[in-house]
Design a protein around this motif. Structure first.
Motif, short mmCIF file in Angstrom:
data_model
loop_
_atom_site.label_atom_id
_atom_site.label_comp_id
_atom_site.label_asym_id
_atom_site.label_seq_id
_atom_site.Cartn_x
_atom_site.Cartn_y
_atom_site.Cartn_z
N TYR A 120 0.84 -1.20 0.00
CA TYR A 120 0.00 0.00 0.00
C TYR A 120 0.88 1.25 0.00
N THR A 146 0.55 3.62 -3.32
CA THR A 146 -0.59 4.53 -3.14
C THR A 146 -0.37 5.92 -3.75
N TYR A 200 -3.07 7.08 -6.24
CA TYR A 200 -3.92 8.21 -5.82
C TYR A 200 -3.92 9.30 -6.90
N THR A 219 -10.54 9.58 -3.02
CA THR A 219 -10.32 8.74 -1.83
C THR A 219 -11.25 7.54 -1.86
N LEU A 243 -10.04 5.13 -4.58
CA LEU A 243 -8.80 4.43 -4.23
C LEU A 243 -9.05 3.37 -3.14
N GLN A 244 -9.88 3.71 -2.20
CA GLN A 244 -10.20 2.74 -1.13
C GLN A 244 -10.84 1.49 -1.73
N TRP A 294 -8.22 -0.50 -3.73
CA TRP A 294 -7.27 -1.28 -2.92
C TRP A 294 -7.91 -2.56 -2.39
N VAL A 295 -9.17 -2.45 -2.02
CA VAL A 295 -9.86 -3.66 -1.55
C VAL A 295 -9.91 -4.69 -2.68
N PHE A 297 -6.35 -6.23 -3.24
CA PHE A 297 -5.96 -7.24 -2.25
C PHE A 297 -6.80 -8.51 -2.38
N VAL A 334 0.96 11.64 -6.05
CA VAL A 334 0.35 12.60 -5.13
C VAL A 334 0.24 11.94 -3.76
N PRO A 342 -1.32 10.85 -0.59
CA PRO A 342 -2.74 10.68 -0.22
C PRO A 342 -3.05 11.36 1.10
N PRO A 343 -4.30 11.66 1.35
CA PRO A 343 -4.65 12.26 2.64
C PRO A 343 -4.37 11.30 3.79
N LEU A 364 -6.02 7.53 5.10
CA LEU A 364 -6.59 6.71 4.02
C LEU A 364 -6.23 5.24 4.22
N VAL A 388 -8.69 2.08 4.19
CA VAL A 388 -8.54 0.98 3.24
C VAL A 388 -8.54 -0.36 3.97
N PHE A 389 -7.75 -0.46 5.06
CA PHE A 389 -7.65 -1.75 5.73
C PHE A 389 -8.93 -2.08 6.52
N ALA A 397 -11.86 -1.22 5.42
CA ALA A 397 -12.76 -1.69 4.35
C ALA A 397 -12.40 -3.10 3.93
N LEU A 398 -11.10 -3.38 3.92
CA LEU A 398 -10.65 -4.73 3.53
C LEU A 398 -11.13 -5.76 4.55
#
Lengths: 197, 191
Positions: free
Chosen positions: A24, A28, A32, A46, A49-50, A53-54, A57, B17, B19-20, B23, B27-28, B30-31
């Motif tokens: 990641y 990223t 991004y 955002t 990208l979220q 990434w899911v 993986f 760029v 990322p904020p 994040l 992400v994790f 959500a994973l």
């Protein structure tokens, strides 16, 4: 593909959280930037990208190691952005522009050193979303019109005309940005100084 | 594609760029959530399958459990229809070992109830075929304790009584039982 990356991918396939974090962190910033270009807003980028990434993986097993891993991930981000765009299509307002189509030659007036990456990103972000998608997929990602038409669910000729309109729009944006960046003429500078005094 | 467009593509393709912040946590989370929901759906499918299986078992149990316990219904079969080794013979086969199933007249009534039974006069005209249910006195034959088929064959051969038997087949012991039966039947007919 480098051995270190291959090893990292294999670790990630086992669901190892440390490996996933390393992957990641490594990719990223690049992904991004892709998400940002395709969505134009930080919030949407955002979200995209979220979700991407899911997917990365969870579908890492389907990645074959003789392909470009970066390209595979980039494609996932782009597809996710397209899905996001379609989902929010009703909220997107298209700006009407002149039906004067542009050609690649119209960009020859610009010098490569005139714009930084951030400025180019900003110019792309100013494109209406539909034009921006086609322009980026064709110019930056290198997709053919047929592929773009299939991915976006549009007609082949629509893809071509969208690209032409995008070029025209971008040309205007870059010209405007270029004018802003130019130094003021000497006479105008002196008048300005007198006014300040 | 113009030179400027190529330059733009190169620049943007390699652009990165930052990322904020936060994040990665999103992400994790959500994973994990996606993995958990996938697990839940899998568990749901399994539980659903088990539930259906249990329901099926309960239904079957109720169905069979509610059935009245009765004696099994056995179709009425004429006694004569059951093949029986009926022996009215001395110790060796060539003289007389008969399977009742060889007598078509004996099995015919069982196969079709409405079939006309063979007259008793016809039956009595076949002295070599003796029904077990017939009176022994009527045939004049005496019941003999019968040894197992294999034993009788071997005893017959050992006693040198190979009349009517194929010598070449006698050399294949694994075949002798079948051959013996066949020969015995042939002999009976010849008699």
């Amino acid at each position: 593909m480098e051995a270190e990356l291959l090893e990292l991918i294999r670790i990630c396939k086992t669901g190892n959280r440390r490996g996933q974090t390393r992957l990641y962190e490594r990719f990223t910033p690049m992904l991004y930037a892709v998400a940002l270009r395709y969505t134009n807003t930080q919030v949407d980028a955002t979200d995209v990208l979220q979700e991407a990434w899911v997917k990365i993986f969870r579908h890492l097993d389907s990645f074959t190691e003789h392909n470009s891993f970066e390209g595979w991930m980039r494609r996932i981000v782009i597809n996710t952005a397209i899905t996001h765009y379609r989902r929010n299509l009703k909220h997107v307002h298209h700006a009407d522009i002149d039906e004067v189509h542009a050609t690649p030659a119209d960009f020859d007036a610009f010098k490569e050193s005139d714009f930084t990456a951030e400025e180019l990103m900003q110019a792309i972000a100013e494109l209406p979303t539909g034009y921006g998608l086609v322009f980026q997929m064709y110019i930056i990602e290198g997709y053919k019109h047929k592929e773009i038409a299939e991915m976006l669910g549009i007609d082949l000729n629509t893809s071509k005309s969208q690209l032409s309109r995008a070029r025209r729009y971008l040309q205007e944006v870059l010209e405007r940005m270029s004018r802003r960046a130019q130094p003021l003429p000497v006479a105008a500078e002196e008048t300005k100084k007198k006014t300040i005094r | 594609m113009s030179g400027f467009e190529k330059h733009m593509a190169d620049v943007l393709r390699n652009h990165e760029v930052v990322p904020p912040a936060g994040l990665d946590a999103q992400v994790f989370a959500a994973l994990d959530s996606a993995g958990a929901s996938a697990g839940r759906s899998l568990m749901g499918r399994r539980l659903g399958g088990a539930g259906l299986g249990a329901l099926l078992l309960i239904s079957l149990g109720w169905y069979f459990g509610s059935m009245p316990v009765e004696a099994p219904v056995v179709p009425a079969v004429a006694e004569s229809a059951v093949p029986q080794e009926v022996v009215v013979a001395p110790a060796f086969a060539s003289e007389a070992v008969v399977s009742e199933s060889m007598n078509p007249a004996a099995t015919a009534p069982a196969k079709a109830e409405d079939a006309t039974p063979e007259p008793a006069a016809v039956l009595s005209a076949k002295p070599n075929f003796v029904r077990q249910d017939e009176s022994i006195a009527s045939t004049g034959a005496q019941p003999v304790a019968v040894a197992p088929l294999e034993q009788r064959f071997v005893e017959g051969v050992e006693a040198g009584n190979t009349e009517g038997l194929d010598k070449t087949l006698l050399e294949a012991p694994e075949e002798r039982d079948g051959v013996w039966r066949m020969k015995a039947r042939v002999n009976v007919k010849e008699d």
